[in-house]
Design a protein around this motif. Structure first.
Motif, PDB file in Angstrom:
ATOM      1  N   UNK A   1     -41.532  18.954  46.325  1.00  0.00           N
ATOM      2  CA  UNK A   1     -40.407  18.122  45.871  1.00  0.00           C
ATOM      3  C   UNK A   1     -40.897  16.992  44.974  1.00  0.00           C
ATOM      4  N   UNK A   2     -41.974  16.329  45.424  1.00  0.00           N
ATOM      5  CA  UNK A   2     -42.514  15.199  44.654  1.00  0.00           C
ATOM      6  C   UNK A   2     -42.950  15.660  43.261  1.00  0.00           C
TER       7      UNK A   2
ATOM      8  N   UNK B   1     -44.490  30.967  50.437  1.00  0.00           N
ATOM      9  CA  UNK B   1     -43.109  31.232  50.853  1.00  0.00           C
ATOM     10  C   UNK B   1     -42.292  29.940  50.827  1.00  0.00           C
ATOM     11  N   UNK B   2     -42.875  28.879  51.408  1.00  0.00           N
ATOM     12  CA  UNK B   2     -42.152  27.612  51.484  1.00  0.00           C
ATOM     13  C   UNK B   2     -41.968  26.996  50.101  1.00  0.00           C
TER      14      UNK B   2
ATOM     15  N   UNK C   1     -37.135  21.673  57.663  1.00  0.00           N
ATOM     16  CA  UNK C   1     -36.834  21.602  56.235  1.00  0.00           C
ATOM     17  C   UNK C   1     -36.138  22.878  55.781  1.00  0.00           C
ATOM     18  N   UNK C   2     -36.609  24.015  56.287  1.00  0.00           N
ATOM     19  CA  UNK C   2     -36.038  25.294  55.877  1.00  0.00           C
ATOM     20  C   UNK C   2     -34.717  25.575  56.579  1.00  0.00           C
TER      21      UNK C   2
ATOM     22  N   UNK D   1     -40.058  16.397  41.122  1.00  0.00           N
ATOM     23  CA  UNK D   1     -39.397  15.168  40.685  1.00  0.00           C
ATOM     24  C   UNK D   1     -40.183  14.487  39.562  1.00  0.00           C
TER      25      UNK D   1
ATOM     26  N   UNK E   1     -39.818  34.455  49.901  1.00  0.00           N
ATOM     27  CA  UNK E   1     -39.558  33.265  50.705  1.00  0.00           C
ATOM     28  C   UNK E   1     -38.075  33.022  50.878  1.00  0.00           C
TER      29      UNK E   1
ATOM     30  N   UNK F   1     -43.808  21.437  51.453  1.00  0.00           N
ATOM     31  CA  UNK F   1     -42.470  21.326  50.842  1.00  0.00           C
ATOM     32  C   UNK F   1     -42.280  19.966  50.203  1.00  0.00           C
ATOM     33  N   UNK F   2     -42.878  18.951  50.820  1.00  0.00           N
ATOM     34  CA  UNK F   2     -42.710  17.609  50.284  1.00  0.00           C
ATOM     35  C   UNK F   2     -43.490  17.437  48.983  1.00  0.00           C
TER      36      UNK F   2
ATOM     37  N   UNK G   1     -33.171  16.595  49.064  1.00  0.00           N
ATOM     38  CA  UNK G   1     -33.515  17.404  47.903  1.00  0.00           C
ATOM     39  C   UNK G   1     -32.298  17.670  47.024  1.00  0.00           C
TER      40      UNK G   1
ATOM     41  N   UNK H   1     -40.780  31.029  62.189  1.00  0.00           N
ATOM     42  CA  UNK H   1     -39.469  31.048  61.529  1.00  0.00           C
ATOM     43  C   UNK H   1     -38.651  32.217  62.062  1.00  0.00           C
TER      44      UNK H   1
ATOM     45  N   UNK I   1     -39.406  28.579  47.943  1.00  0.00           N
ATOM     46  CA  UNK I   1     -38.044  28.200  48.315  1.00  0.00           C
ATOM     47  C   UNK I   1     -37.656  26.900  47.617  1.00  0.00           C
ATOM     48  N   UNK I   2     -38.584  25.920  47.643  1.00  0.00           N
ATOM     49  CA  UNK I   2     -38.280  24.632  47.014  1.00  0.00           C
ATOM     50  C   UNK I   2     -38.048  24.807  45.515  1.00  0.00           C
TER      51      UNK I   2
ATOM     52  N   UNK J   1     -35.954  33.248  54.330  1.00  0.00           N
ATOM     53  CA  UNK J   1     -35.200  32.128  54.889  1.00  0.00           C
ATOM     54  C   UNK J   1     -33.720  32.494  55.001  1.00  0.00           C
TER      55      UNK J   1
ATOM     56  N   UNK K   1     -31.793  14.690  44.662  1.00  0.00           N
ATOM     57  CA  UNK K   1     -33.085  14.182  44.202  1.00  0.00           C
ATOM     58  C   UNK K   1     -32.946  13.353  42.931  1.00  0.00           C
TER      59      UNK K   1
END
Lengths: 301, 321, 312
Positions: C151-152, C249-250, A239-240, C155, C261, C147-148, A259, A151, C253-254, C265, A262
């Protein structure tokens, strides 16, 4: 006279060992084929490759065609997965996304594989201070989380497809280097290399004829095993927002864009992630099968 | 009439391997009398260790006990549940020491800890007497400087010392029967002698019953009262040690004793018997020894000979006797 | 000699790695295609600002002088000043490090516990459906991008079921989901080695010996085997730490927690290089120290290490 016979014998021995290797490769393939999960993995990957090649034939839409009047539509017969925030057909973008994903993934494993295998060869074969320096470098780089260092590198070099490849590759090669070095150390001790030296073959010829072919299977497995990491790391960078940039259809950035919507259109993020999972799972199954096939004792004691 | 402590009848054990089923034991029969040392001798791979492990039901996962009975007193060990074996048999009735002293002690625990496990389970001593019991256990097997030794870790001991610790540990369980699975094989010759001396002293001082698995005739002659000779998963002959050397009946036993005497004392010399040990994955029909037997006749390749009694304490499985 | 010798040797081996880590962190800045100061300040920077920043970085000096100056500052706890926030980097990090640390540790805890339990049961029931399930689920989790999964989960459990609060760090219940995401993802990396190591150890002679003594099987596994398995597992733990940190970190962020994180970013995107460098260095040093700690713990568990003076 006597020595001539000796050399003949040794050459015969080397030939036999080579044949043994080929038959071992064949056995490996048989074992791989017998493993049901690895065949599932192989079919997953073939599907993604098929999609990547024939994407334009699979969808009537263009992945870049925006339509401000048809934003965030629900899935319909016309748009099977609906449209994204700019009115582009989501399925089309996901199908084309396989091209980006595979391209980035393959470039990463080739790039990091090239660095890692070369340095691993050097460290393993030359030993001494070369080995010391390379392995210390490996230790140092492994102190950084791959994604975080990548990153930073991507951020500093600027975003974009090739910078993602460079950023991840510059960090990811250490795994290859360690594996290849270990393999070389064991080959160097093996009988056929000693035999080759004893009949007076030169160092480069030994490397090319005996060491490299023996390292190659390891390298091939490594590349399959590293593919999932490469795919997930690149998707995560995208994604980031520091990876592949829109409007290129990249699964990671599609998931990121989704996102924000969503609640309204959960299928955007969901389906983008599904494509990633499908591909990565495929490679993981293959990698696992390969590992077992090459080393059948490792898994089921 | 001496009391029989262990009686194995028609024991059959098979292993699932990648190449197919291996019939490791095919009808093993033997009796161990209380207070005696009973030798179980045979070549590598003949199933003698498997027999020992089966008694304690410590076989690997891929092994299957296909039939037979193992009477311990009036209990059939094969009918007990795993829980019952654990609680009633292992340790306090039957204990076992293994071939490789290097791997038989847990490298991460002190000698004291490992013996204490036994002491805490089987002696009725109060906690503050445990140390004393551990010391005594170590002294019983003639380990020098036991007070110091018990605080050491296994890697700090030599192979011979480790094997003596093993015996001390197993004896601390106060078992009725000790199964010793080739305890000297991994040791140097001089250490072997020392170890055997320790065992002999134990034999004289404790009324211990030992099933001694070995391929070393010298050890048998020094320690054992009775012997069972095994060949390819079956018992060839059960007899007294005296008969083993003076009056062997089975052609295999005969070859075993005579090829060995005067040359070397171990079974390595068995190479001199023509032919090789059959692979148990596809054993020869009939008597398993017949391909190597000079006295073989037609029936030997067709029917397996049953064990028949020749004299008291002497049974043999051979069509020619 | 003895144990202290091992500790000293291990400490000495850490020094070149720490130096290397600082070098990498320092040199990263020079990966820029152009002048790092111009890139940092953007196209509209004044000449004066550029000069100040150059001065601050000592960019006019040769590279090795720059490095030594930079390192000297770091050693004094001077990590530079954020361009975006115009605040000391260390202060920015201090405000956020707790959040990331909490997530990393809770994720690590879940993954190690879950992974170990699954791995042990898979080993005890080798080739059963449980064993296959364990292998399969491990494969499944490592094939999902973190990250996915975040999100899932957000949700399903946040938006649809409303079991947990969404967005931001609001008490204990908000920690569950992110920690679970990391825990599940990393659990796979512990379950499989645990299974393999356990199978190996259960075949050892001392396991049979302990059972022959009549030690209860649960104690054989829980004490005799587990202690031996812990040695490779500690190595695994140290090996996975960088990945767990990256994962948190990831994920953070989400979940919009505003920890390290998000800071990282945002700083990468804003080209706030002092912050990026600072965070990188702190994380890498943490990993190096964790590795050191792992090796020391390792030597506490394994008595053999004190004499031999190295890994077996």
């Amino acid at each position: 006279m006597n020595t001539a016979v000796n050399i003949e014998n040794i050459e015969k021995e080397i030939k036999e060992l080579k044949q043994k290797r080929t038959s071992q490769l064949f056995l490996t393939w048989l074992r791989f084929k017998r493993n049901r999960l690895s065949m599932v993995g192989l079919s997953f990957v073939l599907v993604i490759i098929f999609i990547a090649i024939f994407a334009p034939l699979l969808t009537p839409y263009d992945p870049y065609d925006t339509n401000p009047f048809r934003r965030l539509e629900n899935p319909s017969r016309e748009h099977l997965l609906g449209t994204d925030e700019l009115g582009r057909d989501l399925l089309t973008r996901l199908l084309y996304g396989s091209r980006i994903a595979l391209q980035v993934g393959i470039l990463i494993v080739l790039f990091e594989g090239f660095i890692g295998i070369t340095l691993g060869l050097l460290a393993g074969y030359l030993g001494r201070w070369v080995d010391e320096i390379i392995m210390r470098l490996v230790d140092i780089l492994r102190s950084f989380p791959v994604i975080i260092l990548a990153m930073a590198i991507a951020g500093i070099m600027g975003q974009g497809l090739y910078n993602v490849v460079i950023a991840i590759g510059l960090v990811g090669w250490t795994t290859y280097a360690r594996m290849v070095r270990g393999k070389i150390l064991s080959i160097k001790e093996s009988e056929f290399v000693e035999a080759a030296f004893s009949i007076g073959e030169s160092t480069p010829s030994v490397i090319l004829r005996y060491i490299l072919p023996n390292v190659l299977p390891t390298a091939v497995i490594m590349i399959c095993i590293m593919m999932p990491t490469a795919l997930i790391a690149s998707a995560t960078l995208s994604f980031l927002g520091v990876g592949v940039q829109p409007p290129l259809p990249c699964w990671g950035s599609i998931a990121a864009a989704g996102r924000d919507y969503i609640t309204r259109a959960p299928w955007i993020s969901t389906s983008a992630g599904f494509f990633i999972m499908f591909t990565v799972l495929g490679f993981n199954f293959i990698g696992d099968g390969l590992r077992d096939a090459f080393d059948p004792t490792s898994k089921r004691n | 009439m001496e009391e029989i402590i262990l009686k194995i009848e028609d024991l059959k054990v098979a292993f699932d391997t990648e190449e197919g089923d291996v019939e490791a034991l095919d009808g093993v029969e033997l009796e161990v009398k209380k207070g005696t040392f009973h030798g179980l001798i045979g070549e590598t791979g003949c199933g003698k260790s498997v027999t020992g492990k089966t008694v304690l039901r410590l076989l690997d996962n891929n092994a299957r006990i296909k039939g037979g009975r193992i009477h311990y007193g009036n209990i059939d060990l094969l009918k007990l549940t795993e829980k019952q074996m654990e609680k009633q048999i292992r340790g306090n009735e039957i204990a076992m020491i293994f071939q490789d002293p290097g791997s038989s002690l847990n490298p991460l625990f002190t000698i004291k800890y490992q013996i204490e496990e036994a002491v805490s389970m089987y002696s009725n001593l109060p906690r503050n007497k445990w140390n004393q019991a551990i010391l005594e256990a170590l002294q019983r097997v003639k380990l020098p400087d036991a007070a110091n030794l018990m605080h050491r870790y296994p890697h700090q001991l030599s192979g011979g010392m480790k094997q003596r610790v093993m015996i001390a540990m197993m004896l601390a369980c106060q078992p009725q029967l000790l199964i010793a699975d080739e305890p000297t094989t991994a040791l140097d010759v001089s250490i072997q002698a020392q170890f055997i001396k320790v065992l002999r002293d134990l034999k004289e001082n404790l009324n211990l019953t030992v099933l001694y698995i070995t391929h070393d005739l010298a050890v048998i002659s020094e320690l054992c009262d009775y012997v069972s000779v095994m060949y390819a998963g079956r018992i060839a002959e059960n007899l007294t040690t005296r008969d083993l050397f003076k009056n062997p009946q089975h052609p295999y036993t005969d070859k075993l004793v005579h090829s060995v005497l005067g040359v070397t004392t171990t079974l390595e010399a068995l190479e001199e018997i023509p032919g090789s040990v059959p692979r148990l994955i596809n054993p020869p029909a009939g008597c398993r020894f017949h391909p190597r037997c000079q006295e073989a006749i037609a029936i030997c390749s067709k029917e397996a000979p049953p064990l028949q009694e020749l004299a008291p304490n002497h049974t043999v499985a051979c069509h020619r006797r | 000699m003895g144990k202290s010798g091992y500790v000293v040797r291990r400490l000495l081996r850490t020094i070149p790695i720490v130096i290397g880590v600082t070098l990498v962190t320092f040199l990263i800045l020079h990966f820029t295609p152009g002048d790092p100061v111009r890139i940092m300040l953007g196209p509209y920077a004044t000449q004066e600002n550029i000069a100040i920043l150059k001065e601050q970085y000592g960019l006019d000096h040769p590279l090795h002088i720059q490095y030594i100056t930079w390192l000297g500052n770091i050693l004094q706890g001077e990590f530079g000043t954020s361009i975006r926030y115009n605040r000391p980097v260390l202060e920015l990090v201090q405000d956020r490090v707790g959040i990331t640390l909490m997530l990393t540790l809770s994720g690590l805890f879940i993954s190690v516990t879950l992974g170990s339990v699954l791995g042990i049961f898979a080993a005890l029931r080798q080739n059963s459906w449980l064993d296959y399930l364990c292998t399969f689920q491990a494969m499944f989790w490592i094939s999902i991008p973190g990250f996915w999964l975040a999100i899932i989960f957000l949700y399903i459990f946040g938006l649809q079921l409303r079991w947990v609060p969404i967005g931001g760090l609001t008490g204990f219940s908000s920690v569950i989901l992110p920690a679970l995401v990391i825990g599940l993802q990393e659990e796979a990396w512990f379950a499989r080695p645990m299974r393999a190591e356990m199978l190996g150890v259960l075949n050892e002679g001392y396991i049979s010996a302990a059972r022959a003594k009549g030690v209860k099987y649960i104690r054989v596994v829980g004490i005799h085997a587990l202690r031996n398995v812990m040695i490779p597992m500690i190595t695994m733990l140290a090996l996975r730490l960088p990945w767990v940190i990256a994962g948190s970190v990831v994920v953070e962020v989400v979940f919009a927690w505003g920890g390290m994180g998000s800071l990282l970013v945002n700083s990468v995107l804003a080209r706030d290089f002092p912050v990026v460098q600072g965070i990188l260095l702190i994380i890498a040093i943490t990993v190096v120290l964790a590795n050191l700690l792992a090796d020391l713990v390792y030597s506490l568990i394994d008595p053999r290490i004190r004499v031999e003076g190295g890994k077996k």
